[in-house]
Design an enzyme around this catalytic site. Structure first.
Site, PDB file in Angstrom:
ATOM      1  N   HIS A  84     -11.375  -4.260   9.785  1.00 22.46           N
ATOM      2  CA  HIS A  84     -12.116  -4.174   8.331  1.00 22.46           C
ATOM      3  C   HIS A  84     -13.309  -3.258   8.570  1.00 22.46           C
ATOM      4  O   HIS A  84     -14.095  -3.388   7.641  1.00 22.46           O
ATOM      5  CB  HIS A  84     -12.364  -5.535   8.072  1.00 22.46           C
ATOM      6  N   GLU A 144       0.717  -1.226   0.092  1.00 21.89           N
ATOM      7  CA  GLU A 144      -0.094  -0.040  -0.048  1.00 21.89           C
ATOM      8  C   GLU A 144       0.699   1.288   0.005  1.00 21.89           C
ATOM      9  O   GLU A 144       0.511   2.357  -0.883  1.00 21.89           O
ATOM     10  CB  GLU A 144      -1.085  -0.162   1.269  1.00 21.89           C
TER      11      GLU A 144
END
Lengths: 345, 324
Positions: free
Chosen positions: A150, A81
Site C-alpha cells: 500500500h 483492475e
C-alpha cells in the site's frame, strides 16, 4: 483514520503565497476542482474506479461529483483492475476521455497487461490511427504501517516501456494543472499523486489551466549544486535547500513534475551551471528514475561535473510496516543535506 | 433471388475470400518475403463471415492473433492487409503490426491484440462508449477457447452484464490453445456458453461450421444489443486446420491427432455452404468457378502490390509512439 489524515510535521510546502494575492487551495481541493471543471466542460470526460462515488470520494477528490454529474459519469466499478483498464481503454479509443482511478499504485500493478501491452503500444501498433486518450490516477501511500502493498512508488516500472506518460505532481498547482494536461492529452497518462501532499495548500488559479507534460520547474535558484526531486522529495529538497542556505550553500532545486517524458534540458542547463547533482526520488534505486537521470547527465554533462552524481532513493527492500523501520526506510531532508555537504569542498 | 438466398450467397463470397486469402498466404509464405508469424483460420471461416455480415463500418470488432478472417469479413482491403504482412508502409498498420496487429478505423477495426484475452475488454469499452455517446453501435469481441480461461474474459462479461453493454462475445472454440487440448484446461462438465449464465447473460452454443446458424444466432445477439437488451455470449464450435502458427499441418508434427483433423475436414464450412448453394440452384458450378477465379485474380494483384510497395524507413521507426 490516521492513515488518511497524515500529519506532516517535517514538511515545508513549496508554495507559500497568501490568499490575498494568490488563490489558495489544497492539493486535494485542486484535484477535486480540476475533475469537476473537466467534467463540466467536456461531455467525453468521465470518471471510473472502485469507490469513486462513495462517501470517502477517493480521499475527498471525487466527493460530491456523483451528485452533480450522475452515476453514468462517475462510475463505481468492479474490483477487476486489468479488465477495467481494458474497458477504459476501449472507451478511450472510441472517443471518450476516461479518468480511471486506483486508490494505490500497488493495485495498478494488476492492470499492467492492459496498460503496457495494450494502451502503451496502441498508437504505435496502429501506425498512429488509434490514439488512447486515457488518464489513470493513483495515489502513493505512506506511513501508519501501510507496508509493502500500500506504499509503493512504481514510476520507474511504468516508464521502461515506450508509450506511457507518467507525471508526479508535488504541489497543488501541479496537481490540477497536470490533471488537466493529462486528460487533454491523446496518450495514456499515469498521474502518481502522493497521499501525504493532499492537505498541502498552494496557489491554484480558478480556471482550467495546463501544466505542460515534460517540463520541469525550477523551485529555487542556486549555483552550488542541483537537486532534482520527484513528488514528496521536492518538499524534502526544499527544506534541505533552506538549511543549506544557512551555511551559504545555494542549492538549485528542480521539481521533475513529469517523469516521462522528462525535462532533460532543464536539468542539463542547471548541472552545467552548478557542476553537482543530487537526485531525490520516491522510488527504488535499482533501475530507477534517479538512475535514469544520473545516466543522462553523466553522458551529457561530464565536463561540467565537479563531483560524482548522488542518488537518494528508497532502499532495496519492500516497504516495511513497523514504525521503527518506516523511519529508517524513508530518506528525508537530512539525508539530502548530508549528501550535499559531501559533494561540496 | 430471395433475400435469404442473397444473404447465403454473400456469406459464401466472404467465406471463399477468407479461404482463398489464407491459401494464398500459404502459397507465398515459403518465399520468406512475408516476414510475419501467420495464424491461419482455415476451417473457421463461417464464424467471421456469419457474425460480421450484421455489422456496419461504424460497429467495431476486436480480434486476436488469428484475425485474418475477421478483418476480411469486416471489410479490410486485401491490399492493405497483405501489404501489412509484407511489412510495407502502405500496410493497414504501416508495417508496424504485421499479421497480428491489423488496424483500420475506417472499417471499425480499432486495433488488434495478440495477447490472449487482451481484446475482450476493449470491445466492452468501445461498446460502452457508443452507448454513452447515444449511438446505436455494437462491438464484437472475437476470441478463442483459451481466452475464456483469462481473467479479462470473466471481468469483461461481468462488467458488460452489469452495465448492459451492447457487445457480443464470440468464442471460436477450436478445442486447442496452441496444442493444449480443451480437456486439459477446463472441466468438460461446463461449456464456455454455460459460463454466460453465471454472469446473467444469454449464452448460446452453436455449430461454428454452419454459417447460416452463425448468421441467425449472431443476428439475434445484435438485435438484443441494439435494442438495449445487453450482451450475449456465443460459443461457436469449430476446428482449425493448420498449426497454431505458420502454414504447417501440425498433425504431422505430433501436436494434434490426425484423425481428429480428418473428421473436421469433412465438416468444411465452405464446402458445406457451397453444396447448399449448388443444391438449391442459387449458383451453378460455372458461377462458382468464376467467383473463385475473380477472387484469385484480386488476391494475385494484391500480392503483387504488396511485394512492390515501399518498406517503411528510418523516418518511420520512431513515429507515433505517442499521438500528437
Amino acid at each position: 483514520m490516521p492513515w488518511t489524515t497524515p500529519s506532516i510535521k517535517t514538511f515545508t510546502p513549496v508554495a507559500t503565497a497568501n490568499e490575498a494575492t494568490h488563490r489558495q487551495r489544497t492539493y486535494r481541493e485542486a484535484i477535486a476542482e480540476g475533475l469537476h471543471d473537466l467534467l463540466a466542460k467536456d461531455p467525453s470526460v468521465f470518471i471510473m474506479g472502485e469507490g469513486v462515488d462513495d462517501a470517502s470520494g477517493v480521499f475527498g477528490t471525487t466527493l460530491g461529483l456523483v451528485d452533480t454529474f450522475g452515476k453514468d459519469r462517475i462510475v463505481d466499478t468492479p474490483i477487476a483492475e486489468n479488465g477495467i483498464t481494458g474497458i477504459a481503454m476501449g472507451a478511450a479509443i472510441k472517443g471518450m476521455r476516461p479518468i480511471f482511478i486506483h486508490m494505490r499504485p500497488d493495485f495498478l500493478l494488476i492492470s499492467l497487461d492492459q496498460l503496457l501491452n495494450h494502451a502503451a503500444k496502441w498508437s504505435y501498433m496502429s501506425n498512429g490511427q488509434v490514439p488512447v486518450p486515457l488518464t489513470i490516477r493513483c495515489i502513493i501511500g505512506r506511513g501508519w504501517g501501510s507496508a509493502a502493498q500500500h506504499s509503493q512508488s512504481i514510476q520507474a516500472l511504468l516508464t521502461h516501456l515506450p508509450g506511457l506518460k507518467v507525471v508526479m505532481p508535488a504541489t497543488a498547482y501541479d496537481a490540477k494543472g497536470l490533471l488537466v494536461a493529462a486528460v487533454r492529452d491523446n496518450n495514456p497518462v499515469v498521474i502518481m499523486e502522493h497521499r501525504w501532499l493532499y492537505d498541502n495548500p498552494g496557489y491554484v488559479p480558478a480556471e482550467l489551466y495546463e501544466v505542460p507534460i515534460g517540463k520541469a520547474l525550477v523551485c529555487k535558484k542556486g549555483q552550488h549544486l542541483t537537486i532534482v526531486a520527484t513528488s514528496m522529495m521536492v518538499h524534502e529538497a526544499m527544506r534541505a535547500a533552506e538549511e543549506l542556505k544557512k551555511a551559504n550553500i545555494e542549492a538549485e532545486v528542480l521539481d521533475m513534475r513529469s517523469i516521462k517524458p522528462w525535462d532533460k534540458e532543464c536539468v542539463v542547463t542547471s548541472v552545467k551551471k552548478t557542476g553537482r547533482l543530487i537526485i531525490a526520488d520516491t522510488g527504488h534505486r535499482y533501475g530507477g528514475v534517479a538512475a535514469e537521470v544520473a545516466a543522462e547527465i553523466a553522458e551529457r554533462c561530464w565536463d561540467s561535473l565537479k563531483a560524482p552524481i548522488r542518488r537518494i532513493t528508497m532502499p532495496e527492500c519492500p516497504v516495511p510496516a513497523a514504525a521503527s523501520l518506516e523511519e529508517l526506510y524513508y530518506p528525508n531532508y537530512k539525508d539530502i543535506i548530508r549528501t550535499a555537504q559531501g559533494l561540496l569542498p | 433471388m430471395n433475400i435469404d438466398d442473397q444473404i447465403a450467397l454473400q456469406l459464401f463470397q466472404k467465406m471463399l475470400l477468407i479461404r482463398l486469402f489464407e491459401e494464398k498466404v500459404i502459397a507465398y509464405y515459403p518465399e520468406q518475403e512475408m516476414k510475419t508469424p501467420v495464424h491461419l483460420c482455415i476451417g473457421q471461416e463461417a464464424i467471421a463471415a456469419g457474425v460480421c455480415a450484421h455489422l456496419q463500418p461504424t460497429d467495431t470488432i476486436f480480434s486476436t492473433h488469428r484475425n485474418h478472417g475477421h478483418c476480411l469479413a469486416k471489410g479490410l482491403d486485401i491490399k492493405k492487409l497483405l501489404a501489412e504482412f509484407y511489412g510495407k508502409k502502405t500496410g493497414c498498420s504501416g508495417g508496424r503490426g504485421g499479421s497480428m496487429h491489423p488496424a483500420d478505423p475506417t472499417c471499425g477495426i480499432l486495433g488488434t491484440s495478440a495477447i490472449v484475452g487482451g481484446g475482450i475488454p476493449l470491445a466492452v469499452g468501445a461498446a460502452w462508449a457508443s452507448s454513452m455517446q447515444g449511438k446505436n453501435e455494437v462491438s464484437v469481441a472475437f476470441f478463442g477457447d483459451g481466452a475464456s480461461e483469462e481473467g479479462t474474459f470473466h471481468e469483461s462479461l461481468n462488467f458488460a452484464a452489469l452495465k448492459n453493454i451492447p457487445v457480443i462475445f464470440v468464442c471460436e472454440n477450436n478445442s486447442y490453445a496452441t496444442a493444449s487440448p480443451f480437456a486439459s484446461r477446463q472441466p468438460l462438465t461446463v461449456s464456455i456458453a454455460d459460463k454466460a449464465n453465471g454472469y446473467g447473460m444469454p449464452g448460446v452454443r452453436i455449430d461454428g461450421n454452419d454459417v447460416l446458424e452463425v448468421y441467425r444466432v449472431a443476428g439475434e445477439a445484435m438485435t438484443r444489443a441494439r435494442q438495449g437488451q445487453g450482451p450475449t455470449l456465443i460459443e461457436a464450435e469449430t476446428f482449425r486446420w493448420m498449426a497454431h502458427v505458420g502454414p504447417v499441418d501440425d498433425t504431422k508434427t505430433g501436436h494434434r491427432p490426425a484423425p481428429e483433423l480428418a473428421a473436421w475436414r469433412n465438416k468444411c464450412p465452405v464446402q458445406r455452404l457451397q453444396q447448399l448453394l449448388l443444391n438449391k440452384g442459387i449458383i451453378n458450378s460455372n458461377q462458382e468457378e468464376k467467383l473463385r477465379h475473380e477472387i484469385d485474380t484480386d488476391l494475385e494483384a494484391a500480392i503483387s502490390y504488396a511485394k512492390q510497395a515501399a518498406a517503411p524507413t528510418k523516418e518511420d521507426l520512431l513515429n507515433h509512439v505517442y499521438a500528437d
